[in-house]
Write a protein that holds these residues in place. Structure first.
Motif, PDB file in Angstrom:
ATOM      1  N   THR A   1      52.086 -38.378 -23.201  1.00 24.42           N
ATOM      2  CA  THR A   1      52.939 -38.350 -22.005  1.00 24.42           C
ATOM      3  C   THR A   1      53.133 -36.930 -21.519  1.00 24.42           C
ATOM      4  OG1 THR A   1      54.071 -40.325 -22.810  1.00 24.42           O
ATOM      5  CG2 THR A   1      55.146 -39.065 -21.056  1.00 24.42           C
ATOM      6  N   LEU A   2      53.391 -35.999 -22.463  1.00 22.69           N
ATOM      7  CA  LEU A   2      53.566 -34.602 -22.075  1.00 22.69           C
ATOM      8  C   LEU A   2      52.268 -33.985 -21.559  1.00 22.69           C
ATOM      9  CD1 LEU A   2      55.865 -33.391 -25.012  1.00 22.69           C
ATOM     10  CD2 LEU A   2      56.537 -34.050 -22.681  1.00 22.69           C
ATOM     11  N   VAL A   3      51.173 -34.397 -22.180  1.00 18.85           N
ATOM     12  CA  VAL A   3      49.875 -33.874 -21.720  1.00 18.85           C
ATOM     13  C   VAL A   3      49.591 -34.318 -20.296  1.00 18.85           C
ATOM     14  CG1 VAL A   3      47.397 -33.969 -22.100  1.00 18.85           C
ATOM     15  CG2 VAL A   3      48.933 -33.664 -24.036  1.00 18.85           C
ATOM     16  N   GLU A   4      49.889 -35.588 -20.020  1.00 23.86           N
ATOM     17  CA  GLU A   4      49.692 -36.079 -18.656  1.00 23.86           C
ATOM     18  C   GLU A   4      50.623 -35.391 -17.669  1.00 23.86           C
ATOM     19  OE1 GLU A   4      50.246 -40.228 -18.844  1.00 23.86           O
ATOM     20  OE2 GLU A   4      48.323 -40.654 -19.863  1.00 23.86           O
ATOM     21  N   ALA A   5      51.779 -34.916 -18.179  1.00 21.14           N
ATOM     22  CA  ALA A   5      52.725 -34.209 -17.317  1.00 21.14           C
ATOM     23  C   ALA A   5      52.299 -32.779 -17.054  1.00 21.14           C
ATOM     24  CB  ALA A   5      54.115 -34.245 -17.930  1.00 21.14           C
ATOM     25  N   GLY A   6      51.297 -32.254 -17.795  1.00 18.70           N
ATOM     26  CA  GLY A   6      50.794 -30.912 -17.552  1.00 18.70           C
ATOM     27  C   GLY A   6      50.888 -29.992 -18.727  1.00 18.70           C
ATOM     28  N   ALA A   7      51.368 -30.446 -19.890  1.00 14.32           N
ATOM     29  CA  ALA A   7      51.475 -29.599 -21.069  1.00 14.32           C
ATOM     30  C   ALA A   7      50.092 -29.345 -21.654  1.00 14.32           C
ATOM     31  CB  ALA A   7      52.382 -30.249 -22.103  1.00 14.32           C
ATOM     32  N   GLU A   8      49.940 -28.246 -22.394  1.00 12.56           N
ATOM     33  CA  GLU A   8      48.669 -27.869 -23.010  1.00 12.56           C
ATOM     34  C   GLU A   8      48.447 -28.723 -24.256  1.00 12.56           C
ATOM     35  OE1 GLU A   8      45.096 -25.845 -23.591  1.00 12.56           O
ATOM     36  OE2 GLU A   8      46.466 -25.830 -21.871  1.00 12.56           O
ATOM     37  N   PRO A   9      47.329 -29.454 -24.353  1.00 15.13           N
ATOM     38  CA  PRO A   9      47.071 -30.257 -25.558  1.00 15.13           C
ATOM     39  C   PRO A   9      46.644 -29.363 -26.716  1.00 15.13           C
ATOM     40  CG  PRO A   9      45.241 -30.426 -24.054  1.00 15.13           C
ATOM     41  CD  PRO A   9      46.281 -29.611 -23.341  1.00 15.13           C
ATOM     42  N   CYS A  10      46.953 -29.806 -27.913  1.00 17.91           N
ATOM     43  CA  CYS A  10      46.554 -29.064 -29.102  1.00 17.91           C
ATOM     44  C   CYS A  10      45.082 -29.291 -29.419  1.00 17.91           C
ATOM     45  CB  CYS A  10      47.402 -29.507 -30.301  1.00 17.91           C
ATOM     46  SG  CYS A  10      49.147 -29.052 -30.144  1.00 17.91           S
ATOM     47  N   MET A  11      44.446 -28.248 -29.944  1.00 17.96           N
ATOM     48  CA  MET A  11      43.023 -28.333 -30.274  1.00 17.96           C
ATOM     49  C   MET A  11      42.845 -29.052 -31.607  1.00 17.96           C
ATOM     50  SD  MET A  11      40.257 -25.261 -30.621  1.00 17.96           S
ATOM     51  CE  MET A  11      40.779 -24.848 -32.263  1.00 17.96           C
ATOM     52  N   SER A  12      41.849 -29.924 -31.681  1.00 18.18           N
ATOM     53  CA  SER A  12      41.573 -30.663 -32.911  1.00 18.18           C
ATOM     54  C   SER A  12      40.706 -29.819 -33.827  1.00 18.18           C
ATOM     55  CB  SER A  12      40.862 -31.984 -32.577  1.00 18.18           C
ATOM     56  OG  SER A  12      40.483 -32.640 -33.759  1.00 18.18           O
ATOM     57  N   THR A  13      41.075 -29.743 -35.092  1.00 16.71           N
ATOM     58  CA  THR A  13      40.317 -28.964 -36.079  1.00 16.71           C
ATOM     59  C   THR A  13      39.569 -29.855 -37.067  1.00 16.71           C
ATOM     60  OG1 THR A  13      42.269 -28.855 -37.511  1.00 16.71           O
ATOM     61  CG2 THR A  13      41.964 -27.058 -35.925  1.00 16.71           C
TER      62      THR A  13
ATOM     63  N   LEU B   1      29.370 -19.640 -19.038  1.00 14.95           N
ATOM     64  CA  LEU B   1      29.726 -18.277 -19.414  1.00 14.95           C
ATOM     65  C   LEU B   1      29.253 -17.939 -20.827  1.00 14.95           C
ATOM     66  CD1 LEU B   1      33.347 -17.974 -17.960  1.00 14.95           C
ATOM     67  CD2 LEU B   1      31.203 -17.126 -16.968  1.00 14.95           C
ATOM     68  N   HIS B   2      29.094 -18.950 -21.675  1.00 15.45           N
ATOM     69  CA  HIS B   2      28.584 -18.707 -23.015  1.00 15.45           C
ATOM     70  C   HIS B   2      27.215 -18.030 -22.970  1.00 15.45           C
ATOM     71  CE1 HIS B   2      32.001 -20.700 -24.365  1.00 15.45           C
ATOM     72  NE2 HIS B   2      31.507 -21.822 -24.881  1.00 15.45           N
ATOM     73  N   ILE B   3      26.413 -18.365 -21.955  1.00 18.14           N
ATOM     74  CA  ILE B   3      25.066 -17.808 -21.865  1.00 18.14           C
ATOM     75  C   ILE B   3      25.126 -16.289 -21.731  1.00 18.14           C
ATOM     76  CG2 ILE B   3      22.914 -17.853 -20.543  1.00 18.14           C
ATOM     77  CD1 ILE B   3      23.612 -20.656 -19.657  1.00 18.14           C
ATOM     78  N   PHE B   4      26.128 -15.788 -21.057  1.00 16.35           N
ATOM     79  CA  PHE B   4      26.263 -14.353 -20.808  1.00 16.35           C
ATOM     80  C   PHE B   4      27.162 -13.665 -21.848  1.00 16.35           C
ATOM     81  CE2 PHE B   4      25.610 -16.577 -16.815  1.00 16.35           C
ATOM     82  CZ  PHE B   4      24.439 -15.956 -16.373  1.00 16.35           C
ATOM     83  N   GLY B   5      27.475 -14.353 -22.942  1.00 12.90           N
ATOM     84  CA  GLY B   5      28.184 -13.729 -24.054  1.00 12.90           C
ATOM     85  C   GLY B   5      29.681 -13.887 -24.047  1.00 12.90           C
ATOM     86  N   GLN B   6      30.254 -14.559 -23.070  1.00 12.37           N
ATOM     87  CA  GLN B   6      31.703 -14.741 -23.041  1.00 12.37           C
ATOM     88  C   GLN B   6      32.068 -16.000 -23.836  1.00 12.37           C
ATOM     89  OE1 GLN B   6      33.442 -14.485 -19.167  1.00 12.37           O
ATOM     90  NE2 GLN B   6      32.175 -12.750 -18.524  1.00 12.37           N
ATOM     91  N   ILE B   7      32.323 -15.799 -25.123  1.00 14.84           N
ATOM     92  CA  ILE B   7      32.608 -16.901 -26.042  1.00 14.84           C
ATOM     93  C   ILE B   7      34.029 -16.731 -26.572  1.00 14.84           C
ATOM     94  CG2 ILE B   7      31.880 -18.116 -28.128  1.00 14.84           C
ATOM     95  CD1 ILE B   7      29.105 -16.883 -27.723  1.00 14.84           C
ATOM     96  N   PRO B   8      34.961 -17.590 -26.196  1.00 11.83           N
ATOM     97  CA  PRO B   8      36.343 -17.489 -26.699  1.00 11.83           C
ATOM     98  C   PRO B   8      36.451 -18.030 -28.120  1.00 11.83           C
ATOM     99  CG  PRO B   8      36.144 -19.338 -25.195  1.00 11.83           C
ATOM    100  CD  PRO B   8      34.808 -18.665 -25.209  1.00 11.83           C
ATOM    101  N   ILE B   9      36.198 -17.154 -29.101  1.00 11.34           N
ATOM    102  CA  ILE B   9      36.203 -17.575 -30.500  1.00 11.34           C
ATOM    103  C   ILE B   9      37.585 -18.073 -30.913  1.00 11.34           C
ATOM    104  CG2 ILE B   9      35.830 -16.806 -32.871  1.00 11.34           C
ATOM    105  CD1 ILE B   9      33.297 -17.071 -31.288  1.00 11.34           C
ATOM    106  N   HIS B  10      38.639 -17.434 -30.396  1.00  9.86           N
ATOM    107  CA  HIS B  10      39.993 -17.825 -30.798  1.00  9.86           C
ATOM    108  C   HIS B  10      40.367 -19.217 -30.308  1.00  9.86           C
ATOM    109  CE1 HIS B  10      40.342 -16.138 -26.737  1.00  9.86           C
ATOM    110  NE2 HIS B  10      41.418 -16.917 -26.605  1.00  9.86           N
ATOM    111  N   GLU B  11      39.596 -19.793 -29.398  1.00  9.96           N
ATOM    112  CA  GLU B  11      39.877 -21.149 -28.929  1.00  9.96           C
ATOM    113  C   GLU B  11      38.924 -22.184 -29.524  1.00  9.96           C
ATOM    114  OE1 GLU B  11      39.937 -21.379 -24.742  1.00  9.96           O
ATOM    115  OE2 GLU B  11      41.314 -19.690 -24.455  1.00  9.96           O
ATOM    116  N   MET B  12      37.933 -21.733 -30.324  1.00 10.14           N
ATOM    117  CA  MET B  12      36.930 -22.658 -30.837  1.00 10.14           C
ATOM    118  C   MET B  12      36.847 -22.646 -32.356  1.00 10.14           C
ATOM    119  SD  MET B  12      33.919 -21.891 -28.029  1.00 10.14           S
ATOM    120  CE  MET B  12      32.921 -23.236 -28.632  1.00 10.14           C
ATOM    121  N   ASP B  13      37.011 -21.493 -32.974  1.00 13.45           N
ATOM    122  CA  ASP B  13      36.903 -21.392 -34.427  1.00 13.45           C
ATOM    123  C   ASP B  13      38.287 -21.595 -35.044  1.00 13.45           C
ATOM    124  OD1 ASP B  13      36.227 -20.944 -36.998  1.00 13.45           O
ATOM    125  OD2 ASP B  13      35.253 -19.002 -36.647  1.00 13.45           O
ATOM    126  N   ALA B  14      38.414 -22.529 -35.962  1.00 12.91           N
ATOM    127  CA  ALA B  14      39.703 -22.850 -36.576  1.00 12.91           C
ATOM    128  C   ALA B  14      40.247 -21.693 -37.409  1.00 12.91           C
ATOM    129  CB  ALA B  14      39.584 -24.104 -37.443  1.00 12.91           C
TER     130      ALA B  14
END
Length: 1119
Positions: A972-984, A946-959
């Protein structure tokens, strides 16, 4: 750094050791392969010192010093030596040779030469076997032994030109060996086999190595005039050793014996003995003895007049002496004869004194000269200063031709002469000397030479023989045809394919090619376009299974094969196929010119060559096959163009006529199989297809009239649509005169019509409209749109739940409609079902529909069935592309789109590489731990796409623009289905990778795709009309074979056809529009007419070629 240096040093050391080992292995292998040479070949060493009075006792008469000898010749009581004359046989002995191997000339960038030091008494048979079997020299078709010119006499300039130009040209055109002295002296540099005296070779000690030299490095230096260096242009050296040092003569006897032995060997083709010709250049008085002895063995000589003493003497001797025959049996009582002989001896004596003033024994030389004169028929004199080097090669070969007449052992003296010309491939000499009208050639005289010319690929001789008495009908039997296939080269593709077919047979029948193996090979190349070749000759049924046919053939080959003595029914076509399988261009074209059915034969050759090119692995052979295939397609196109200009109706008959020679194939069928797009683009072929497309209606009928009549059938009987007065089948099956007569009867109501018009006018007009392919096409298009509308309505509005609530009535109608599609596909497969991409699309659509119907009947798979049904609707809709391929504007564009799809696959490959590289790196940098498979796939592949067509989620990539969302770093929570935090941590690297990824994909890859599309469009657009015309044939043939009713009403036509074919046994009339069988006089007239058009085309082409050559010569002369 130190570890790296040590690693590099060790690597270099290992590589150096490997190279040393490889060099040692090669040296040992070359040494071991020739280690037997000292046991077979010997050298001569002087063992007895015989004092040379000129040297005051310092040298032996062999040329060696006293210290180099084991013994000295004893003297008598008066102190004089008993032995006064040194003799090689008595005073020298043989021991194993110590000089052999390969010779490398310093500074000469060429292949190494072979060399061998051998005794002058060595058997010529052993030497000849060594040169051909071990050294790899090809078997010669001619041996030219250049003699004379020894010593320090300077060779004239014109002689050098003759040797460098004429002699080399003659050797190349005949595949000859040139025997020379092998030293850099008077004769200059020639590609030859050098026979030099060992004791005269300069720096010969460099060649001595008891273990063999591989190679021996030899330096050519500017030495004194008393020593001679080896000639670096010789491919092999025979260094003849008679025990002498610095003296000549020992090699002369060995050279004569070698020439005599070679003259009794067979050439490479094995048809004649190798001719040997001696060429005299200059020479001294001793050359007369060499010449006399050689003439006594009937060896022909060519004397270069003006080159030096001996050659000039022989030339003047033959020119000035009286033509009175001198014989040793002349009666001595006749005083006139004795006086004539005396005067001749005086004349010869005067000439000898003038040319050899230092000679003492003149009477012996006079006898030699008169003996040479008696054998003058074996001598040809060449005046090089007047004739020039351009004519030398012809003179050289004519000398052998004339000499061969004197020594032929066969009843017909010209047969060996002809075999020589064939072996040298000199058709010009054959025309001027043998086929000039003086000799009446018979079939028996040309038979063997014809076989040699065929096997050795000499088409000019094949043409010459056929024009001068060889009847191909008597020549080509099935036994000889099998012999030609057995002569195929082991490296040819046809030989490999034949061996594969032979492996299917039982071992009892051997591995030699036969007609059945050839038939199977042709079946592999031509496919089911035609019936198997040679089955009628082998008494095989074409419908017989392969295994049963193999058993019958094996049984036949174990017994007496009576078919082999039969004459080939179509000899020119059989030879044409044989030449095409070997990719012999000139010969195949000649056989095509001689064969009948020119258009079909050319298309058949095109088909075979294109199939062979797909199997060929060598690039040059593949390109040659493709070029020859295109040439045959051009010939078919041009010949049919001549036919179309001559007669339109006959040319149409030519396209659909079944060929008995090519297994019942037609030109249209062969052109389709050969992918002959240029042939299909001809106006004549398209005119035939248009006539079939419109049926009995006029081609100028507007489409709106067809649509109006389609919905209002009574308009058929009005004048809205014009119909032809004569049916297509009647015109193609009869001559133009018969067709005109039928037209006049149709226009005259009082005349009687032919019996084929049995139906009433209402029925016949109805059939003329509804049975036309264009009407069938329009009906199928309209009903297909209605089918898609029904499909979409059922899928979107009326798709009921599983039974008992569904399916609805309209859905059942849809099922029945698809069932009629299945019936039509089955009918096509029962006929000639062409496996193209659209038929595969039909099978895919039907398979998906059946799967969807099965799934929607059960509650647990209802939604799956609905989804499959939706996908199936897309497949059915894409089928519209094929329907509109008949359109003149849309058809080429559809072809371009199909070609571009291939470019898309290459683009997707590069894109997938970058998607994977960037997606994995991006996921690893943004999320330290996320084991969810669906999210991994989404972020690794889907998000970068999707990046090729301009759909770039900046809020999920730029710190800096990160949006706070609930997340956790707990595994353990991540394996249970929780959303992992993004590394900056390495967010800056994520941004850089994103920029690089977008730069490469959006700019480089997308522009690459655009460039590929542009190239494909420009390449296909240039020939799009040709591609479309070829595709149009398949569409017309498909709708021509279809019933007149479209689905779902086509089921009525299917039932009608089933009753007609199975119960009433009524054959199809439509099939004869594409296949027409002509017999008897009509077939002969059509073949004769086609042959005339072919001859007209070839005459016009030859005339244009002659005119272009004339214009070119005139323009050159003006310049």
């Amino acid at each position: 750094m130190l570890a790296v240096k040590l690693f590099v040093l060790k690597s270099v050391t290992v590589l150096f050791r490997i190279r040393c080992v490889l060099y040692l292995v090669n040296y040992i292998s070359s040494f071991s392969s020739q280690s037997w040479i000292p046991n077979v070949f010997k050298k001569r060493v002087c063992t007895t010192f015989v004092e040379d009075s000129i040297s005051n006792g310092a040298l032996c008469q062999c040329g060696g010093e006293r210290e180099a000898h084991d013994s000295v010749a004893t003297g008598d009581y008066f102190g004089e030596a008993i032995v006064t004359q040194w003799d090689s046989r008595q005073h020298s002995s043989e021991c194993p040779t110590d000089a052999y191997g390969e010779l490398e000339f310093a500074g000469a960038a060429r292949k190494h030469s072979h060399f061998l030091r051998l005794s002058c008494d060595t058997s010529p048979q052993t030497v000849y076997t060594l040169m051909t079997a071990r050294w790899g020299l090809p078997l010669p078709n001619l041996v030219v032994s250049v003699v004379g010119g020894e010593g320090n006499e300077k060779v004239k300039t014109w002689v050098r030109d003759v040797l460098r130009n004429g002699l080399v040209r003659a050797a190349q055109s005949t595949g000859a060996w040139i025997l020379t002295g092998g030293l850099r002296e008077g004769l200059g540099r020639l590609i030859a086999v050098g026979l030099a005296p060992w004791g005269l070779v300069h720096n010969r000690k460099k060649l001595v190595n008891a273990q063999g030299s591989f190679p021996a490095r030899y330096y050519v230096q500017n030495t004194s005039r008393d020593s001679y260096c080896l000639d670096n242009n010789c491919q092999a050296f025979l260094l003849v050793d008679d025990g002498t040092i610095g003296r000549r003569g020992g090699e002369t006897v060995f050279r004569g014996r070698l020439e005599d032995y070679i003259s009794h060997q067979r050439t490479g083709s094995g048809s004649i003995e190798i001719p040997v010709l001696c060429m005299l250049i200059s020479g001294d008085a001793n050359m007369l003895e060499r010449l006399d002895v050689s003439l006594g063995k009937a060896t022909p000589w060519l004397v270069l007049a003006g080159s030096g003493s001996a050659a000039d003497f022989i030339s003047e001797l033959l020119d000035n002496l009286s033509s009175v025959s001198l014989t040793s049996t002349s009666p001595p009582a006749e005083e006139g004869a004795e006086g004539l002989i005396a005067s001749l001896r005086d004349m010869v004596r005067d000439k000898l004194q003038r040319y050899f003033p230092a000679e003492i024994e003149l009477e012996k030389l006079v006898d030699r000269a008169l003996s040479i004169y008696q054998k003058r028929e074996f001598i040809t004199v060449f005046h090089g200063e007047q004739e020039g080097s351009d004519d030398f090669d012809i003179v050289l070969l004519k000398a052998l031709v004339r000499a061969s007449k004197r020594v032929s052992s066969e009843a017909n003296e010209c047969t060996d002469e002809l075999k020589l010309a064939v072996a040298w491939n000199r058709v010009d000499i054959a025309k001027t000397e043998l086929f000039n009208g003086d000799i009446q050639w018979k079939y028996e005289d040309l038979e063997d030479s014809m076989t040699d010319a065929l096997i050795n690929n000499k088409p000019q001789f094949v043409r010459l023989f056929c024009e001068n008495g060889l009847n191909i009908l008597n020549y080509l039997t099935y036994r000889r045809l099998e012999g030609l296939y057995r002569s195929l080269s082991d490296s040819s593709l046809a030989y490999v394919l034949l061996q594969r077919r032979l492996s299917e047979r039982l071992v009892l029948t051997g591995s030699q090619p036969n007609l059945h193996a050839v038939s199977r090979l042709l079946w592999d190349l031509l496919g089911d376009v035609c019936q198997p070749f040679y089955y009628k000759t082998l008494d095989l049924n074409p419908s017989t299974s392969t295994r049963k046919a193999l058993r019958q053939v094996n049984k036949m080959l174990l017994g007496e094969c009576k078919y082999r003595d039969q004459r080939c029914l179509s000899p020119w076509a059989a030879l044409f196929i044989w030449a095409v399988l070997q990719n012999r261009c000139e010969m195949a074209v000649y056989f095509w010119e001689m064969a009948g059915e020119s258009v079909l034969s050319a298309l058949g050759g095109c088909k075979m060559l294109r199939e062979l090119s797909k199997l060929e692995s060598e690039t040059e052979s593949k390109l040659a096959m493709k070029e020859l295939a295109q040439k045959f397609e051009d010939l078919a196109h041009d010949v049919f163009g001549e036919c179309y200009q001559s007669s339109e109706s006959r040319s149409f008959t030519l396209l659909i006529r079944k060929s008995p020679v090519w297994g019942g194939a037609t030109c249209l069928q062969m052109a389709t199989a050969a992918d002959a797009r240029k042939f299909f683009s001809h106006d004549g072929v398209q005119s035939l297809l248009s006539q079939i497309w419109w049926g009995d209606m006029e081609r100028s009928t507007e489409v709106w009239k067809l649509l109006l009549t389609f919905f209002m059938p009574p308009l058929l009987y009005s004048d809205l649509i014009s119909f032809k007065s004569v049916s297509l089948f009647f015109v193609w099956g009869h001559s133009e005169e018969e067709a005109e007569e039928f037209r006049s009867l149709k226009e005259n109501p009082k005349g009687s019509l032919p019996s084929n018009s049995k139906r009433p006018f209402i029925v016949s007009r109805w059939r003329q409209f509804w049975f036309s392919p264009v009407t069938s096409f329009l009906g199928n298009v309209l009903m297909y749109f209605l089918f898609l509308y029904l499909f979409a309505y059922v899928l979107l509005v009326d798709f009921k739940p599983p039974p008992p609530d569904g399916p609805s009535t309209l859905e059942v109608v849809l099922y029945f409609w698809v069932f009629t599609f299945v019936c039509e596909e089955i009918r096509q497969r029962m006929r000639s079902y062409i496996e193209d991409v659209w038929n595969k699309c039909d099978l895919t659509a039907i398979t998906l529909f059946i799967l969807a119907v099965c799934c929607r009947m059960f509650p647990w798979s209802y939604l799956v069935g609905r989804a499959v049904m939706a996908i199936d609707f897309m497949v059915f809709t894409l089928r519209l592309i094929h329907i509109f391929a008949v359109h003149k504007q849309l058809g080429p564009k559809i072809i371009i789109v199909g070609k571009m799809m291939k470019d898309v696959f290459f683009f997707l490959f590069f894109l997938a590489v970058w998607l994977l590289a960037y997606g994995v790196a991006n996921q690893a940098l943004l999320y330290a731990y996320d084991p969810r498979p669906d999210w991994i796939f989404r972020r690794v592949f889907y998000r970068p796409y999707l990046h090729i067509f301009g759909q770039i989620p900046i809020h999920e990539m730029d710190a800096d623009k990160l949006v706070e969302i609930p997340c956790t770093n707990n595994a353990t929570l991540v394996e249970a289905g929780a959303e992992p935090c993004m590394s900056t941590y390495a967010n800056w690297l994520v941004v850089i990778l994103l920029a690089i990824y977008l730069l490469f994909t959006n700019i480089v890859l997308v522009n690459l795709l655009i460039a590929m599309f542009s190239h494909t469009f420009s390449k296909v657009q240039e020939h799009s009309d040709t591609y479309w015309k070829f595709q149009r044939y398949n569409l017309i043939k498909e709708y021509h074979s279809r019933p007149c009713l479209a689905p779902p009403f086509i089921i009525i036509s299917h039932l009608h056809l089933f009753i007609k074919r199975c119960f009433r046994q009524i054959p199809s009339v439509k099939s004869k529009h594409f296949v027409l069988e002509l017999l008897g006089k009509k077939a002969s007239c059509l073949d004769a007419w086609e042959a005339i058009q072919k001859e007209n085309l070839l005459s016009a082409q030859n005339k244009r070629k002659r005119e272009s050559d004339t214009v070119r010569i005139k323009s050159t002369s003006v310049k």
